[in-house]
Motif scaffolding. Structure first.
Motif, short mmCIF file in Angstrom:
data_model
loop_
_atom_site.label_atom_id
_atom_site.label_comp_id
_atom_site.label_asym_id
_atom_site.label_seq_id
_atom_site.Cartn_x
_atom_site.Cartn_y
_atom_site.Cartn_z
N CYS A 1 0.58 -1.32 -0.40
CA CYS A 1 -0.69 -0.47 0.00
C CYS A 1 0.67 1.18 0.28
CB CYS A 1 -0.99 0.18 1.64
SG CYS A 1 -1.90 1.61 1.21
N ASP B 1 -6.77 -1.44 5.42
CA ASP B 1 -6.82 -0.26 6.11
C ASP B 1 -7.82 0.89 5.62
OD1 ASP B 1 -5.86 -2.10 7.75
OD2 ASP B 1 -4.07 -1.84 7.45
N CYS B 2 -6.85 1.32 4.06
CA CYS B 2 -7.22 2.96 4.11
C CYS B 2 -7.81 2.75 2.42
CB CYS B 2 -5.96 3.85 3.77
SG CYS B 2 -4.68 3.38 2.17
N LYS C 1 0.24 4.41 1.02
CA LYS C 1 0.09 5.12 1.70
C LYS C 1 0.13 5.24 2.76
CE LYS C 1 -4.14 7.39 0.30
NZ LYS C 1 -5.95 8.14 0.77
N CYS C 2 -0.28 3.78 3.59
CA CYS C 2 0.31 2.77 5.05
C CYS C 2 1.64 2.54 4.98
CB CYS C 2 -0.46 1.83 5.62
SG CYS C 2 -2.35 1.66 4.75
N CYS D 1 -6.25 -1.80 -0.33
CA CYS D 1 -6.04 -1.65 0.77
C CYS D 1 -7.13 -1.96 2.01
CB CYS D 1 -5.24 -0.45 1.68
SG CYS D 1 -4.30 -0.44 2.41
ZN LIG Z 1 -3.56 1.68 3.10
#
Ligand SMILES: [Zn+2]
Length: 120
Positions: free
Chosen positions: A80, A99-100, A82-83, A97
């Protein structure tokens, strides 16, 4: 073609080959013609049996390759951006992802595409 049709075709070819080995003279009533395989019964009949066996074998081989590919795909790791976390492809729906919800990228070449993430 589906696997089952390969197996049926393989069995039919094999049986035809076996039939020629047992009885090499086939009389076709519709064509009024006699096929005489006596001289070539072993190479022809044997060849057909091998061909039939190959059809059956390749259908199982194909299945094995597909299974192998699927399991390799599931073990594939995606990143991912982003994370900056790795995820297994099998755990992520729609390659997003968990999570996000950012779109995931393949691990190979990830840091080349995002050199700024390297030192985080
Ligand atoms: Zn993410």
């Amino acid at each position: 073609m589906r696997r089952i049709s390969y197996i049926i075709l393989g069995v039919l070819i094999g049986l035809f080959g076996l039939g020629i080995l047992i009885n090499p003279i086939i009389y076709h009533t519709g064509l009024r013609y006699q096929f005489d395989f006596t001289d070539v019964r072993w190479p022809f009949g044997g060849g057909l049996i091998i061909l039939g066996a190959f059809f059956i074998w390749s259908s199982f081989r194909k299945k094995a390759i597909e299974t192998e590919k699927t399991s390799r795909d599931e073990k594939k790791v995606l990143m991912c951006p982003k994370c900056i976390k790795p995820f297994y492809k099998k755990d992520c729906e729609d390659l997003k992802c968990p999570d996000c919800q950012a779109p995931l990228e393949e691990l190979s070449g990830f840091y080349e595409r995002h050199p700024e993430l390297k030192n985080r």
